[in-house]
Design an enzyme around this catalytic site. Structure first.
Site, PDB file in Angstrom:
ATOM      1  N   SER A  42      32.768  19.189  42.015  1.00 45.80           N
ATOM      2  CA  SER A  42      32.465  19.432  43.427  1.00 45.80           C
ATOM      3  C   SER A  42      33.576  18.814  44.266  1.00 45.80           C
ATOM      4  O   SER A  42      34.366  18.015  43.775  1.00 45.80           O
ATOM      5  CB  SER A  42      31.119  18.808  43.803  1.00 45.80           C
ATOM      6  OG  SER A  42      31.204  17.384  43.758  1.00 45.80           O
ATOM      7  N   LEU A 106      31.754  13.814  41.532  1.00 48.71           N
ATOM      8  CA  LEU A 106      31.566  13.627  42.983  1.00 48.71           C
ATOM      9  C   LEU A 106      32.759  12.860  43.526  1.00 48.71           C
ATOM     10  O   LEU A 106      33.166  11.842  42.940  1.00 48.71           O
ATOM     11  CB  LEU A 106      30.273  12.866  43.289  1.00 48.71           C
ATOM     12  CG  LEU A 106      30.017  12.612  44.778  1.00 48.71           C
ATOM     13  CD1 LEU A 106      29.786  13.919  45.537  1.00 48.71           C
ATOM     14  CD2 LEU A 106      28.825  11.675  44.986  1.00 48.71           C
ATOM     15  N   ILE A 137      33.596  10.001  38.886  1.00 48.03           N
ATOM     16  CA  ILE A 137      33.933   9.829  40.292  1.00 48.03           C
ATOM     17  C   ILE A 137      35.332  10.384  40.508  1.00 48.03           C
ATOM     18  O   ILE A 137      36.267  10.041  39.789  1.00 48.03           O
ATOM     19  CB  ILE A 137      33.850   8.345  40.717  1.00 48.03           C
ATOM     20  CG1 ILE A 137      32.450   7.785  40.406  1.00 48.03           C
ATOM     21  CG2 ILE A 137      34.168   8.208  42.199  1.00 48.03           C
ATOM     22  CD1 ILE A 137      31.281   8.496  41.066  1.00 48.03           C
ATOM     23  N   LYS A 138      35.443  11.250  41.506  1.00 46.90           N
ATOM     24  CA  LYS A 138      36.692  11.967  41.751  1.00 46.90           C
ATOM     25  C   LYS A 138      37.546  11.178  42.738  1.00 46.90           C
ATOM     26  O   LYS A 138      37.080  10.780  43.814  1.00 46.90           O
ATOM     27  CB  LYS A 138      36.349  13.337  42.341  1.00 46.90           C
ATOM     28  CG  LYS A 138      37.296  14.441  41.982  1.00 46.90           C
ATOM     29  CD  LYS A 138      36.754  15.760  42.544  1.00 46.90           C
ATOM     30  CE  LYS A 138      37.378  16.943  41.870  1.00 46.90           C
ATOM     31  NZ  LYS A 138      36.979  18.209  42.512  1.00 46.90           N
ATOM     32  N   VAL A 139      38.796  10.957  42.368  1.00 47.25           N
ATOM     33  CA  VAL A 139      39.731  10.148  43.159  1.00 47.25           C
ATOM     34  C   VAL A 139      41.042  10.924  43.286  1.00 47.25           C
ATOM     35  O   VAL A 139      41.586  11.383  42.281  1.00 47.25           O
ATOM     36  CB  VAL A 139      39.993   8.796  42.443  1.00 47.25           C
ATOM     37  CG1 VAL A 139      41.103   8.008  43.126  1.00 47.25           C
ATOM     38  CG2 VAL A 139      38.714   7.964  42.374  1.00 47.25           C
TER      39      VAL A 139
END
Length: 351
Positions: A42, A106, A137-139
């Site tokens: 996402s 996310l 976790i998207k970074v």
């Protein structure tokens, strides 16, 4: 057996680049997993579209607006619930693969892209709030995001590094990941449950370059760049240093092909899926590309074919005076701006 099973057998995971409440509650996401989809990504643009177009959010948004929360807190309440639900749908896939597939991503807020400490704090907070073994976790892979990666990996958090266009920046990310793994091992922590994907964006490269290129190179450079990045990956993770870490349970970072929907209608609609199938990789595809690939895509080990030719094509681009690293920097900045704009738009109706 489906074509997605064939791709899986070749070592690549296909993820869906979309998430919404309707997708989950209708059972459509579960059906996609049965067909062979292995995970979900996402981003702010996806959530902005979902909140605006999916009627299942309306009542909860009304309730949240009665509460004393900031627009960002309202967004997180909705997004965290969706990611938790998607993680639950993907959990059987995750467990069946021994924790290697079935991830849902996310993203941290886009305004933290140049703030390492802020990224670390928010990533840890979101990871704890979601509280699922298969969340990533998207970074964004800015210098600050790469700095944050080391700390997040050492804390045992799986990460989806996004907005990569640069081979040099990808190698820096591998080194930062390795540093985090070494720190966690030194502290006596386990590392076999930590997974990182490096999301290398494809179609945006061709979209930016094609107007400046001779016809023979149009629609070729993004795939050439991906094949070169994969060779870099083979070299980095095939080293004795990393093999020592693998012996202690460390996983290799996996290259993820992102932005694989075709933007130029003159190209085959499955071009960026058909051309990049190879072991230990992921391809995250939008709904339309997924449907097209299931309908008429080809499952064959294409990623390692023609790498020397790909490197020659990149050399030709260089001889034309095009600096691909400078282009990568510009495309990353453009991508960050797009996500910031989408995030601002997403928050407006939640104010």
């Amino acid at each position: 057996m489906t074509i997605l099973s064939d791709v899986k057998a070749l070592g690549q995971q296909i993820w869906l680049d979309n998430l919404s409440r309707s997708l989950i509650q209708s059972g459509e996401l579960a059906q996609m997993l049965q067909q062979g989809v292995c995970g979900v990504t996402s981003n702010p643009a996806i959530f902005q579209k979902a909140f605006a177009g999916d009627a299942l959010y309306a009542d909860e948004i009304s309730r949240l607006k009665q509460q004393d929360l900031s627009p960002k807190q309202r967004y997180e309440t909705l997004a965290i619930a969706d990611v938790q639900a998607a993680c639950d749908v993907c959990l059987s896939e995750h467990q069946a693969s021994g924790g290697k597939t079935g991830f849902v991503s996310l993203e941290v807020a886009p305004d933290l892209a140049k703030d390492a400490a802020g990224t670390i704090a928010e990533a840890k907070r979101l990871h704890q709030a979601i509280n699922r073994p298969n969340v990533m976790i998207k970074v964004p892979t800015t210098d600050e995001g790469i700095e944050a990666l080391t700390e997040l990996v050492s804390a045992g958090i799986s990460v989806n590094l996004t907005l990569l266009f640069s081979r040099a920046q990808t190698l820096k990310a591998y080194a930062a990941y390795q540093k985090g793994i070494e720190a966690r091992l030194a502290a006596g922590g386990k590392v076999d449950n930590i997974h990182v994907v490096a999301s290398f964006f494809i179609s945006r490269v061709d979209n930016a370059l094609d107007p400046t290129l001779p016809e023979a190179l149009q629609g070729k450079v993004a795939i050439a760049l991906a094949k070169a990045a994969y060779r870099d990956w083979e070299t980095y993770f095939g080293s004795q240093t990393f093999q020592r870490l693998e012996a202690q349970g460390a996983n290799r970072v996996e290259l993820l092909w992102a932005s694989t929907g075709v933007k130029n209608p003159a190209y085959p609609d499955t071009l960026y899926v058909d051309s990049l199938i190879g072991p230990a990789t992921v391809n995250t595809v939008p709904d339309a590309t997924l449907k097209a690939f299931i309908d008429h895509g080809k499952a064959a080990p294409t990623l390692t074919e023609g790498t020397d030719q790909a490197l020659a094509q990149l050399e030709e681009v260089s001889k034309l005076g095009i600096d691909l690293e400078a282009l990568a920097q510009r495309l990353q900045e453009d991508g960050l701006k797009q996500f910031e704009d989408a995030f601002a738009k997403l928050l407006e109706p939640l104010a």
